[in-house]
Design an enzyme around this catalytic site. Structure first.
Site, PDB file in Angstrom:
ATOM      1  CG  HIS A   4      -7.196   8.843  -0.028  1.00 52.51           C
ATOM      2  ND1 HIS A   4      -5.855   8.716  -0.346  1.00 52.51           N
ATOM      3  CD2 HIS A   4      -7.677   7.575   0.029  1.00 52.51           C
ATOM      4  CE1 HIS A   4      -5.549   7.440  -0.484  1.00 52.51           C
ATOM      5  NE2 HIS A   4      -6.628   6.719  -0.271  1.00 52.51           N
ATOM      6  CG  ASP A  18       0.357  17.400  22.846  1.00 54.48           C
ATOM      7  OD1 ASP A  18      -0.854  17.668  22.809  1.00 54.48           O
ATOM      8  OD2 ASP A  18       0.849  16.571  23.628  1.00 54.48           O
ATOM      9  CE  LYS A  69      -1.254   5.134  -1.387  1.00 55.00           C
ATOM     10  NZ  LYS A  69      -1.696   4.354  -0.245  1.00 55.00           N
ATOM     11  CG  HIS A 127      -2.045   0.935   1.187  1.00 57.78           C
ATOM     12  ND1 HIS A 127      -2.209   1.940   2.126  1.00 57.78           N
ATOM     13  CD2 HIS A 127      -3.078   1.071   0.321  1.00 57.78           C
ATOM     14  CE1 HIS A 127      -3.289   2.635   1.845  1.00 57.78           C
ATOM     15  NE2 HIS A 127      -3.839   2.133   0.762  1.00 57.78           N
ATOM     16  CG  ASP A 141      19.371  11.755  -9.040  1.00 53.12           C
ATOM     17  OD1 ASP A 141      19.342  10.682  -9.677  1.00 53.12           O
ATOM     18  OD2 ASP A 141      19.293  12.876  -9.580  1.00 53.12           O
ATOM     19  CE  LYS A 175      -3.959   6.839   2.679  1.00 56.32           C
ATOM     20  NZ  LYS A 175      -5.264   6.258   2.721  1.00 56.32           N
TER      21      LYS A 175
END
Length: 485
Positions: free
Chosen positions: A403, A410, A228, A226, A233, A405
């Site tokens: 979408h 604090d 991404k 899952h 370089d 996440k």
């Protein structure tokens, strides 16, 4: 005899099915896994003949314990050891960081530090990217500047408009002599044979992660990558929730607004991303890869954003990301602001959020109003009541689909990555998050959270408790499947 078998074939098959179910159920019980998960599997096995066995075969194997993802070859190489040693901050840097910022959050650093390949890095420059159209503008520009190598790892890569642009650049760079390595998940991604052949002809090295026979029919019932991430370089990294697909880009004619968050990283933590990519690459390519110094060039980043890269999945000994999220919540003193598209948490996270809120911490959660999954939506809704009872504020994003996440705590801690707040991300999938210890970046993400609140509706406790009984029944049904989603 043949006549008897043919006339009683279904009885015989059902008998065989339930004999296997008894054996599998015994195996599940003796594993001493989460009781809720145990009951869920047994319910599926008992009430869904044949299908239940398929679900368990595809989804129920404990890959983390079985160690089928061997990564020791890479981890034992001297180059990796030297890189990890160089990334370690010295005592004075740790003391300065602890005195200035971390306080008791140092527990988070130590928690991740005990796992493999999550050193705390001090010298990083972080760009917080809001939405796909902004990410791809930056990413395409950086890809075109690549000189040595491009490493990409995506759950979803589709050769639609934006995907074709990415593939075009990868082919151009490969033809120009840049080493291009691409790993895509076989279930999540969809690339035409034409573009696959074009990439091979151009010199792009690409592999599918855990290929399946019929990806359109397997859905999520197996272990998927899952993540991404992009490494260019060895100096520029990308990580977050945005896949390569037009769905994630807000074009003028897009059917639904897509709200997401991604990071661009320049600095030492890119080396940690590189290590995780190379471990996956050795698995998908099934070839031993020797580490090169060029994978880990010396950087000249002068910014001082402290970052750890946390990865989890069947290749890690512990559920690292879930443990970090749990610890961040239970050590919070002022607030916890969470955004997630799927909220199907385990008991530990539910208890942590409840205890934090009842202890006076301002706990807020943003989820989508309209989900892209009927089952996930109702499973999520089944958890709302217990959170409202603990005075946790819950909002549903109305502008489109959220979408992102992210979690902010604090004014000193934040995380952005691929991990949803659900069983699958915590225990099944390969996931990766950036853990940020920096006031300015945390406040920036906090401001994004409050901007999203302006596009959200608060859930009223009294109205929610009085929702239709049919909705409650849907929620209860979908919650039974929660550990399997």
């Amino acid at each position: 005899m043949l006549a008897f078998l043919s006339s009683n074939i279904w009885v015989i098959l059902i008998a065989i099915n339930y004999l296997l179910v008894i054996l599998v159920a015994f195996t599940i019980v003796t594993k001493n896994i989460n009781p809720t998960k145990t009951v869920s599997y047994i319910i599926v096995l008992v009430f869904f003949p044949f299908f239940g066995l398929i679900v368990y075969y595809l989804f129920g194997q404990e890959y983390r314990k079985n160690k089928i993802f061997n990564r020791k070859h890479i981890l034992n190489q001297k180059v990796i050891t030297d890189v990890s040693r160089r990334l370690e901050p010295n005592r004075q840097e740790m003391k300065d960081l602890k005195d200035d910022l971390l306080d008791d959050k140092i527990r988070l650093v130590k928690l991740l530090h005990s796992s493999e390949n999550s050193p705390l890095t001090i010298n990083n420059d972080i760009t917080i990217i809001k939405n796909g159209e902004n990410k791809f503008k930056l990413l395409l520009a950086d890809l075109r500047k690549a000189k040595e190598h491009i490493h990409m790892e995506y759950y979803i890569l589709r050769d639609d408009k934006i995907g074709t642009q990415i593939i075009d650049v990868l082919c151009e760079k490969a033809e120009a002599g840049v080493t291009v390595r691409l790993s895509i998940d076989d279930v999540g991604s969809s690339v035409s044979r034409k573009n696959k052949r074009r990439m091979i002809k151009s010199g792009v090295q690409w592999f599918s992660f855990m290929p399946v026979l019929f990806p359109g029919f397997t859905g999520k019932m197996n272990y998927r990558n899952h993540r991404k991430i992009v490494i260019i370089d060895g100096q520029i990294g990308y990580i977050g929730g945005i896949n390569v697909s037009d769905t994630y880009v807000n074009y003028d004619n897009s059917e639904k607004y897509w709200r997401d968050t991604h990071l661009k990283i320049v600095g030492e933590s890119v080396k940690s991303l590189q290590i995780h990519f190379l471990m996956n690459w050795e698995f998908v390519s099934n070839k031993k890869i020797e580490m090169e110094e060029s994978f880990f060039p010396k950087g000249d980043c002068k910014e001082c954003v402290a970052v750890q890269i946390a990865a989890s999945g069947p290749d890690t000994d512990w559920a690292n990301i879930m443990e970090v999220i749990f610890t961040a919540i239970v050590t919070a003193e002022k607030y916890v602001y969470l955004t997630t598209p799927y909220f199907i948490p385990n008991d530990q996270i539910i208890t942590a959020l409840q205890v934090a809120s009842k202890s006076g911490v301002d706990v807020r959660l943003i989820i989508p109003k309209d989900s892209d999954s009927w089952t996930a939506k109702h499973a999520t809704n089944s958890y709302i009541e217990c959170l409202l009872e603990a005075d946790i504020k819950i909002y549903r994003y109305c502008k489109g689909f959220i979408h992102a996440k992210t979690m902010v705590v604090d004014d000193v801690f934040a995380t952005v990555g691929t991990t949803n707040m659900d069983y699958r991300s915590f225990n099944i999938n390969f996931e990766i998050n950036a853990i940020i210890y920096n006031e300015n970046k945390t406040l920036e993400l906090k401001s994004h959270f409050f901007e999203d609140l302006q596009e959200s509706e608060a859930i009223d406790k009294e109205r929610w408790l009085n929702r239709p009984q049919l909705e409650k029944l849907k929620e209860s049904y979908c919650r039974l499947w929660a550990p399997l989603l």
